[in-house]
Design a protein around this motif. Structure first.
Motif, short mmCIF file in Angstrom:
data_model
loop_
_atom_site.label_atom_id
_atom_site.label_comp_id
_atom_site.label_asym_id
_atom_site.label_seq_id
_atom_site.Cartn_x
_atom_site.Cartn_y
_atom_site.Cartn_z
N ARG A 118 115.66 57.65 5.20
CA ARG A 118 116.00 56.89 6.41
C ARG A 118 115.03 57.21 7.55
NH1 ARG A 118 120.68 57.89 9.04
NH2 ARG A 118 120.76 60.09 8.36
N PHE A 119 114.59 58.46 7.64
CA PHE A 119 113.70 58.89 8.72
C PHE A 119 112.29 59.09 8.18
CE2 PHE A 119 117.06 61.18 11.59
CZ PHE A 119 117.85 60.04 11.55
N THR A 120 111.30 58.84 9.02
CA THR A 120 109.90 59.07 8.66
C THR A 120 109.20 59.79 9.79
OG1 THR A 120 109.86 57.04 7.33
CG2 THR A 120 107.74 58.01 7.95
N ILE A 121 108.58 60.92 9.47
CA ILE A 121 107.78 61.65 10.45
C ILE A 121 106.31 61.30 10.25
CG2 ILE A 121 107.58 63.70 8.97
CD1 ILE A 121 107.73 65.41 11.55
N SER A 122 105.60 61.16 11.35
CA SER A 122 104.16 60.86 11.28
C SER A 122 103.50 61.45 12.51
CB SER A 122 103.93 59.36 11.19
OG SER A 122 104.42 58.71 12.35
N ARG A 123 102.18 61.44 12.50
CA ARG A 123 101.47 61.97 13.67
C ARG A 123 100.16 61.22 13.85
NH1 ARG A 123 100.87 68.12 12.73
NH2 ARG A 123 99.79 68.03 14.74
N ASP A 124 99.73 61.20 15.09
CA ASP A 124 98.43 60.64 15.46
C ASP A 124 97.71 61.74 16.22
OD1 ASP A 124 96.24 59.39 16.60
OD2 ASP A 124 97.32 57.53 17.02
N ASN A 125 96.84 62.47 15.55
CA ASN A 125 96.18 63.60 16.19
C ASN A 125 95.22 63.16 17.28
OD1 ASN A 125 97.60 65.45 14.68
ND2 ASN A 125 95.96 65.79 13.18
N GLY A 126 94.73 61.95 17.19
CA GLY A 126 93.87 61.45 18.26
C GLY A 126 94.62 61.27 19.57
N LYS A 127 95.94 61.06 19.46
CA LYS A 127 96.78 60.91 20.64
C LYS A 127 97.65 62.14 20.88
CE LYS A 127 97.15 55.88 20.29
NZ LYS A 127 98.08 54.71 20.17
N ASP A 128 97.49 63.16 20.04
CA ASP A 128 98.31 64.38 20.16
C ASP A 128 99.79 64.04 20.22
OD1 ASP A 128 95.90 66.16 22.22
OD2 ASP A 128 96.24 66.23 20.06
N THR A 129 100.22 63.17 19.35
CA THR A 129 101.60 62.70 19.36
C THR A 129 102.17 62.71 17.95
OG1 THR A 129 101.16 61.30 21.27
CG2 THR A 129 103.13 60.80 20.00
N VAL A 130 103.42 63.14 17.87
CA VAL A 130 104.17 63.11 16.62
C VAL A 130 105.34 62.15 16.81
CG1 VAL A 130 105.55 64.46 15.01
CG2 VAL A 130 103.52 65.46 16.04
N TYR A 131 105.65 61.42 15.75
CA TYR A 131 106.69 60.41 15.83
C TYR A 131 107.80 60.70 14.81
CZ TYR A 131 102.83 57.95 18.04
OH TYR A 131 101.78 57.60 18.87
N LEU A 132 108.98 60.22 15.13
CA LEU A 132 110.08 60.24 14.17
C LEU A 132 110.71 58.84 14.19
CD1 LEU A 132 111.68 62.04 12.18
CD2 LEU A 132 113.36 62.37 14.02
N GLN A 133 110.42 58.08 13.15
CA GLN A 133 111.03 56.77 13.00
C GLN A 133 112.37 56.94 12.31
OE1 GLN A 133 109.92 53.61 13.99
NE2 GLN A 133 111.96 52.97 13.33
N MET A 134 113.41 56.48 12.97
CA MET A 134 114.77 56.66 12.45
C MET A 134 115.39 55.30 12.19
SD MET A 134 116.08 59.77 14.90
CE MET A 134 116.13 58.74 16.37
N ASN A 135 115.65 55.03 10.92
CA ASN A 135 116.27 53.78 10.51
C ASN A 135 117.65 54.05 9.93
OD1 ASN A 135 113.86 52.42 11.18
ND2 ASN A 135 113.05 52.71 9.13
N GLY A 136 118.48 53.04 9.91
CA GLY A 136 119.82 53.22 9.33
C GLY A 136 120.62 54.30 10.01
N LEU A 137 120.54 54.35 11.33
CA LEU A 137 121.21 55.42 12.06
C LEU A 137 122.73 55.33 11.91
CD1 LEU A 137 118.93 55.43 15.19
CD2 LEU A 137 119.43 57.43 13.77
N GLN A 138 123.34 56.49 11.83
CA GLN A 138 124.78 56.62 11.68
C GLN A 138 125.35 57.50 12.79
OE1 GLN A 138 126.45 54.79 9.42
NE2 GLN A 138 124.42 53.96 8.88
N PRO A 139 126.64 57.38 13.08
CA PRO A 139 127.22 58.21 14.16
C PRO A 139 126.95 59.71 13.96
CG PRO A 139 128.75 56.48 13.56
CD PRO A 139 127.61 56.40 12.59
N GLU A 140 126.87 60.17 12.73
CA GLU A 140 126.60 61.59 12.49
C GLU A 140 125.18 62.00 12.83
OE1 GLU A 140 127.91 59.41 10.36
OE2 GLU A 140 127.00 59.56 8.36
N ASP A 141 124.33 61.04 13.15
CA ASP A 141 122.97 61.35 13.61
C ASP A 141 122.94 61.62 15.11
OD1 ASP A 141 121.87 58.83 11.35
OD2 ASP A 141 121.67 61.00 11.07
N THR A 142 124.06 61.43 15.79
CA THR A 142 124.12 61.69 17.22
C THR A 142 123.83 63.15 17.51
OG1 THR A 142 125.68 59.89 17.65
CG2 THR A 142 125.64 61.71 19.23
N ALA A 143 122.85 63.39 18.37
CA ALA A 143 122.42 64.75 18.67
C ALA A 143 121.32 64.71 19.72
CB ALA A 143 121.90 65.45 17.41
N VAL A 144 120.99 65.89 20.23
CA VAL A 144 119.76 66.04 21.00
C VAL A 144 118.66 66.39 19.99
CG1 VAL A 144 118.56 67.34 22.78
CG2 VAL A 144 121.00 66.81 23.04
#
Length: 123
Positions: free
Chosen positions: A67-93
């Motif tokens: 459901r989730f995919t982590i990726s990064r763009d080192n040229g932008k010094d950024t890491v991403y977390l794509q979250m699909n199919g979110l469920q109430p149990e994914d609620t968090a900081v």
């Protein structure tokens, strides 16, 4: 020293998607393995996903695999977390973290942490 700033959290309905971003700054930040963790109310912080410094290797908690995919763009010094199919149990900081040494799920191996971004999934 590395500074991490998360963004992209918010309120979404069950089944929806969000993409979190973690912008890193500081010395050689793009060479660090990175991870995402989360902490739900009344629970301990837990591992979500990790990515090697090159982005060639990723690792996920069983609860988010597929459901989730982590990726990064080192040229932008950024890491991403794509979250699909979110469920109430994914609620968090959600927190991103950087490790000077080791890629993986162990929190104590991470040296730098962001301030977190809230993700709330309504049913």
């Amino acid at each position: 020293q590395v500074q991490l700033v998360e963004s992209g959290g918010g309120l979404v309905q069950a089944g929806g998607s969000l993409r979190l971003s973690c912008a890193a700054s500081g010395r050689t930040s793009s060479s660090y393995p990175m991870g995402w963790f989360r902490q739900a109310p009344g629970k301990e912080r837990e591992f979500v996903a990790a990515i090697s410094w090159s982005g060639s290797t990723t690792y996920y908690a069983d609860s988010v695999k597929g459901r989730f995919t982590i990726s990064r763009d080192n040229g932008k010094d950024t890491v991403y977390l794509q979250m699909n199919g979110l469920q109430p149990e994914d609620t968090a900081v959600y927190y991103c973290a950087a490790s000077r040494v080791q890629y993986g799920a162990t929190q104590k191996n991470y040296d730098y942490w962001g301030q977190g971004t809230q993700v709330t999934v309504s049913s």
